[in-house]
Scaffold this active site. Structure first.
Site, mmCIF file in Angstrom:
data_model
loop_
_atom_site.group_PDB
_atom_site.id
_atom_site.type_symbol
_atom_site.label_atom_id
_atom_site.label_comp_id
_atom_site.label_asym_id
_atom_site.label_seq_id
_atom_site.Cartn_x
_atom_site.Cartn_y
_atom_site.Cartn_z
ATOM 1 N N CYS A 1 78.570 64.502 25.415
ATOM 2 C CA CYS A 1 77.453 65.154 26.106
ATOM 3 C C CYS A 1 76.108 64.663 25.561
ATOM 4 O O CYS A 1 75.984 64.288 24.403
ATOM 5 C CB CYS A 1 77.525 66.667 25.909
ATOM 6 S SG CYS A 1 79.028 67.382 26.529
ATOM 7 N N ARG B 1 76.339 57.128 26.864
ATOM 8 C CA ARG B 1 77.264 57.929 26.045
ATOM 9 C C ARG B 1 78.521 58.302 26.811
ATOM 10 O O ARG B 1 79.501 58.716 26.215
ATOM 11 C CB ARG B 1 76.560 59.200 25.557
ATOM 12 C CG ARG B 1 75.359 58.963 24.675
ATOM 13 C CD ARG B 1 74.479 60.195 24.567
ATOM 14 N NE ARG B 1 75.120 61.287 23.902
ATOM 15 C CZ ARG B 1 75.030 61.517 22.569
ATOM 16 N NH1 ARG B 1 74.321 60.709 21.823
ATOM 17 N NH2 ARG B 1 75.627 62.535 22.012
ATOM 18 N N TRP C 1 80.245 65.524 29.129
ATOM 19 C CA TRP C 1 81.539 64.860 28.958
ATOM 20 C C TRP C 1 82.529 65.998 28.760
ATOM 21 O O TRP C 1 82.463 66.738 27.770
ATOM 22 C CB TRP C 1 81.486 63.949 27.737
ATOM 23 C CG TRP C 1 82.722 63.159 27.485
ATOM 24 C CD1 TRP C 1 83.099 62.022 28.131
ATOM 25 C CD2 TRP C 1 83.747 63.440 26.531
ATOM 26 N NE1 TRP C 1 84.286 61.565 27.616
ATOM 27 C CE2 TRP C 1 84.719 62.415 26.649
ATOM 28 C CE3 TRP C 1 83.950 64.449 25.577
ATOM 29 C CZ2 TRP C 1 85.851 62.359 25.849
ATOM 30 C CZ3 TRP C 1 85.075 64.402 24.786
ATOM 31 C CH2 TRP C 1 86.015 63.373 24.921
ATOM 32 N N ASN D 1 76.169 70.753 23.344
ATOM 33 C CA ASN D 1 77.056 69.636 22.998
ATOM 34 C C ASN D 1 77.898 70.123 21.825
ATOM 35 O O ASN D 1 77.368 70.649 20.856
ATOM 36 C CB ASN D 1 76.234 68.396 22.603
ATOM 37 C CG ASN D 1 77.124 67.174 22.436
ATOM 38 O OD1 ASN D 1 78.320 67.233 22.708
ATOM 39 N ND2 ASN D 1 76.542 66.078 21.984
ATOM 40 N N GLY D 2 79.217 69.993 21.927
ATOM 41 C CA GLY D 2 80.100 70.471 20.860
ATOM 42 C C GLY D 2 81.233 71.288 21.459
ATOM 43 O O GLY D 2 81.439 71.304 22.669
ATOM 44 N N GLU E 1 93.210 45.521 18.214
ATOM 45 C CA GLU E 1 91.873 45.688 18.796
ATOM 46 C C GLU E 1 91.829 45.120 20.198
ATOM 47 O O GLU E 1 91.244 45.728 21.109
ATOM 48 C CB GLU E 1 90.822 45.043 17.910
ATOM 49 C CG GLU E 1 89.400 45.065 18.451
ATOM 50 C CD GLU E 1 88.886 46.470 18.782
ATOM 51 O OE1 GLU E 1 89.508 47.471 18.361
ATOM 52 O OE2 GLU E 1 87.864 46.560 19.505
ATOM 53 N N LYS F 1 90.795 47.265 23.589
ATOM 54 C CA LYS F 1 89.754 46.811 24.520
ATOM 55 C C LYS F 1 90.285 46.796 25.948
ATOM 56 O O LYS F 1 89.659 47.284 26.878
ATOM 57 C CB LYS F 1 89.294 45.390 24.169
ATOM 58 C CG LYS F 1 88.225 45.185 23.159
ATOM 59 C CD LYS F 1 86.982 45.962 23.357
ATOM 60 C CE LYS F 1 86.952 47.266 22.716
ATOM 61 N NZ LYS F 1 86.987 47.845 21.558
ATOM 62 N N GLU G 1 91.004 50.420 27.368
ATOM 63 C CA GLU G 1 89.917 51.378 27.575
ATOM 64 C C GLU G 1 89.005 50.990 28.727
ATOM 65 O O GLU G 1 88.282 51.839 29.240
ATOM 66 C CB GLU G 1 89.119 51.596 26.295
ATOM 67 C CG GLU G 1 88.338 50.420 25.781
ATOM 68 C CD GLU G 1 87.510 50.818 24.562
ATOM 69 O OE1 GLU G 1 87.041 51.937 24.470
ATOM 70 O OE2 GLU G 1 87.355 49.969 23.680
ATOM 71 N N HIS H 1 112.820 45.280 17.438
ATOM 72 C CA HIS H 1 113.509 46.501 16.993
ATOM 73 C C HIS H 1 113.364 47.636 18.001
ATOM 74 O O HIS H 1 113.261 48.798 17.614
ATOM 75 C CB HIS H 1 112.954 46.917 15.623
ATOM 76 C CG HIS H 1 113.196 45.876 14.561
ATOM 77 N ND1 HIS H 1 114.423 45.621 14.017
ATOM 78 C CD2 HIS H 1 112.341 44.985 14.006
ATOM 79 C CE1 HIS H 1 114.333 44.623 13.149
ATOM 80 N NE2 HIS H 1 113.079 44.224 13.121
ATOM 81 N N LYS I 1 80.694 57.063 24.237
ATOM 82 C CA LYS I 1 80.315 56.070 23.229
ATOM 83 C C LYS I 1 80.420 56.647 21.824
ATOM 84 O O LYS I 1 80.757 55.946 20.883
ATOM 85 C CB LYS I 1 78.872 55.594 23.460
ATOM 86 C CG LYS I 1 78.423 54.499 22.502
ATOM 87 C CD LYS I 1 79.290 53.254 22.626
ATOM 88 C CE LYS I 1 78.914 52.179 21.647
ATOM 89 N NZ LYS I 1 79.867 51.047 21.645
HETATM 90 C C1 AGP Z 1 86.107 51.452 20.958
HETATM 91 O O1 AGP Z 1 85.818 50.476 21.955
HETATM 92 C C2 AGP Z 1 85.755 52.839 21.427
HETATM 93 N N1 AGP Z 1 84.433 52.915 21.910
HETATM 94 C C3 AGP Z 1 86.126 53.881 20.391
HETATM 95 O O2 AGP Z 1 87.452 53.656 19.969
HETATM 96 C C4 AGP Z 1 85.237 53.884 19.128
HETATM 97 O O3 AGP Z 1 85.465 52.733 18.360
HETATM 98 C C5 AGP Z 1 85.599 55.119 18.291
HETATM 99 O O4 AGP Z 1 85.334 56.268 19.077
HETATM 100 C C6 AGP Z 1 84.810 55.208 16.987
HETATM 101 O O5 AGP Z 1 83.443 55.285 17.270
HETATM 102 P P1 AGP Z 1 82.422 55.094 16.031
HETATM 103 O O6 AGP Z 1 82.621 53.689 15.545
HETATM 104 O O7 AGP Z 1 81.065 55.346 16.609
HETATM 105 O O8 AGP Z 1 82.812 56.096 14.993
#
Ligand code: AGP
Length: 589
Positions: A2, A27, A71, A95-96, A462, A466, A469, A485, A584
């Site tokens: 949010c 965000r 969000w 937010n929270g 990683e 990518k 997501e 396995h 984000k």
């Molecule tokens: C990765 O592409 C995502 N945006 C997400 O996994 C992100 O890395 C994770 O939420 C951690 O965010 P931060 O590095 O701001 O703590």
């Protein structure tokens, strides 16, 4: 996560709010809204979907207002659940997560109050309205209401008939700011940064009152707090896309610069005090989430191999529940691009409570994590707008690899040079354009596997994240030796496999996994510096990248994987900058 914007001052509030919300779009959100106070009366305007849907509100009158991008946590994404939430004379954005919202909702319902949303946030509006009728003072009513809440919150609150905005913060970031044109509050600095404005970050348990005269900060007892306001004029405004179609593509291209700037900065930040701690350190714990977790895995491989130091990597969300045995002389490294990830913050605080010193590796100055840590190793990736982390991953690796070489030096161990990694990253970018041709086979995939051993496995993890997501394709990063396995049962002609092979010592065994999947009909794509492997008959296509020390190879091998994810997402018709359901910075646990 949010986003909150609040304003009161000389100007009409609506344009300030809408422009601020646009700066918070990165965000991630699913609905948005504003509330204006005009002539003592409140008007609320909220919609499901993008901030653009609020444009009709731009002409609304009123010099005080609050805005929000939501969000969803409690309650589906809908106009009904969008903020601001109003009850009685009160209107607020939040937010929270209010963890005791259900019990408080039942209490309000028992008093005959009716709810207009399914959110936890609306409960706070009901509480504040009831307490305001007792106190006839908004700040005191908000303070008393917050005393009833457990969980996390950042609030901005309006009240009919009162020319002020009251704010509160508990474990969810909130900045207050002031300038010639009025007073502001926001979830992050970028939304209110402008020349001539000063800001301060509210601490947990603090409150603020914004009026046309400025911003006052109060502690948990509502005693005024004298806070140093820093200039927001030189804060990095939200960057543009330049000649790129998306922020993500631009940020992938910025990785070499991010690496170079971070390497330079990290060397400066490893001061004598931190060097002394590193010399005393016998164990390393890494706490992080998502991509930052993967950079922690890459660091673990390098630290064990080069600095011979026992290193353990924890998903920050698991760290507290695992309650790992506290080994003496443990340094906990918290890695977070935003520095606001609730799970990582909580893990860092848990580590401190167990007597560990905490080193923060973060990309945002004055972030909550930076303020909570004992030491900071900043990354210099610049603003990263796309939800999918790219250049910040390589910047984290740069800072962590510097730390690794410093640990090795402190142990009189040889450490490979990091010089030239930025140039090699630029060369890798230039060579990786070919991955765009891989896309057709991925768009029809039932699922995708990314394989590797050692540091290559970390890059594979990683690369899988990518792809997942931003393309929404099922994907899994896997240890190449582990596939046979069980998971091999999933492999067939509709499951493309990407193998990362950058360590010559492990190449033959990783290629065994390639043979196994090829024999089951899977098309195989290779990321490697070894031309001989690229010519293997099992390989459909190859991204040939430059060689570097295997311990540091994820810095380069991740680049074609980032580009692959980007192009597949586009082919799937997705917006790579704003993937569905994601934020984000995840500031809730
Ligand atoms: C990765 O592409 C995502 N945006 C997400 O996994 C992100 O890395 C994770 O939420 C951690 O965010 P931060 O590095 O701001 O703590």
């Amino acid at each position: 996560m949010c986003g909150i914007v609040a304003y009161i001052g000389k100007k009409r509030a609506a344009p300030v709010l809408l422009d601020g919300l646009k700066k918070l779009e990165y965000r991630g959100y699913d609905c948005a809204g504003v509330a204006l106070l005009f002539d003592g009366k409140l008007e609320v305007f909220k919609r499901q979907g993008r901030v653009e849907a609020l444009e009709p509100a731009r002409t609304l009158a009123g010099n005080a207002g609050i805005g929000h991008t939501r969000w969803a946590t409690h309650g589906a994404p809908s106009e009904r659940n969008a903020h601001p939430h109003r009850y009685g004379r009160i209107c607020l954005v939040h937010n929270g997560i209010i963890e005791n919202a259900d019990a408080l909702r039942r209490e309000c319902l028992a008093r005959g109050e009716r709810f207009s949303s399914d959110t936890d946030s609306e409960v706070a509006a009901h509480l504040i309205d009831g307490l305001y009728q007792e106190e006839n003072d908004l700040l005191r009513a908000v303070r008393r209401a917050c005393g009833r809440l457990s969980g996390s919150y950042a609030f901005a609150v309006l009240c009919e008939g009162r020319e002020e905005v009251v704010c509160a913060r508990m474990r969810s970031p909130l900045i207050v700011a002031k300038g010639e044109d009025g007073a502001f509050a926001a979830s992050d600095i970028g939304a209110v940064a402008a020349p001539g404005r000063q800001g301060c970050v509210l601490e947990d348990g603090e409150f603020a009152r914004l009026t046309r005269e400025g911003a006052e900060v109060f502690d948990a007892h509502l005693h005024p707090v004298r806070r140093t306001f820093f200039s927001l004029g030189d804060e990095e405004a939200l960057p543009g896309k330049g000649e790129y179609p998306h922020f993500m593509r631009k940020e992938i291209a910025e990785a070499p610069s991010a690496i170079e700037k971070t390497l330079f900065e990290a060397e400066k930040h490893i001061n004598s005090q931190l060097c002394e701690v590193l010399c005393q350190t016998e164990y390393l714990d890494i706490v992080a989430c998502g991509t930052a977790y993967h950079s922690g895995l890459c660091f673990q491989y390098a630290a064990e191999r080069i600095a011979h130091i026992r290193t353990e990597v924890f998903s920050a969300s698991e760290y507290r529940d695992l309650q790992p045995v506290a080994m003496p002389h443990t340094l906990t490294i918290a890695v977070s691009q935003s520095g606001e990830t609730a799970d990582t913050l909580a893990a860092a605080q848990a580590a401190k409570a167990r007597g560990c010193r905490v080193l923060a590796v973060t990309n945002v100055a004055r972030s909550s994590l930076e303020r909570a840590a004992d030491f900071v190793l900043p990354t210099r990736a610049g603003r990263e707008v796309a939800v999918a982390a790219t250049k910040s991953f390589q910047a984290q690796l740069a800072a962590l690899y510097v730390l690794c070489t410093q640990l090795a030096k402190g142990r009189n161990l040889p450490a490979p040079s990091l010089a030239g990694l930025a140039v090699l990253a630029a060369e890798t970018l230039a060579r990786s354009a070919a991955v765009e041709a891989w896309v057709p086979l991925f768009c029809e995939a039932r699922s995708v596997f990314f394989l590797g051993r050692g540091a290559d496995r970390c890059a594979a993890l990683e690369g899988s994240l990518k792809l997942k997501e931003i393309s929404y394709l099922p994907s899994e990063g896997y240890a190449a030796g582990e596939l046979k396995h069980g998971t091999l049962a999933l492999v067939d002609g509709r499951t493309p496999v990407v193998a990362v092979v950058c360590d010559e010592a492990l190449a033959d065994r990783t290629m065994n996994a390639v043979h196994e999947v090829y024999a089951r009909g899977a098309p195989v794509f290779l990321v490697t510096p070894f031309e001989a492997l690229a010519r293997a008959r099992e390989v459909t296509a190859c991204a040939l990248i430059p060689r570097c020390d295997p311990a540091f190879s994820p810095m380069l091998s991740v680049i074609p994987l980032q580009l692959l994810a980007y192009h597949v997402a586009l082919a799937c018709g997705n917006d790579p900058d704003k993937p569905r359901n994601l934020a984000k910075s995840v500031t809730v646990e």
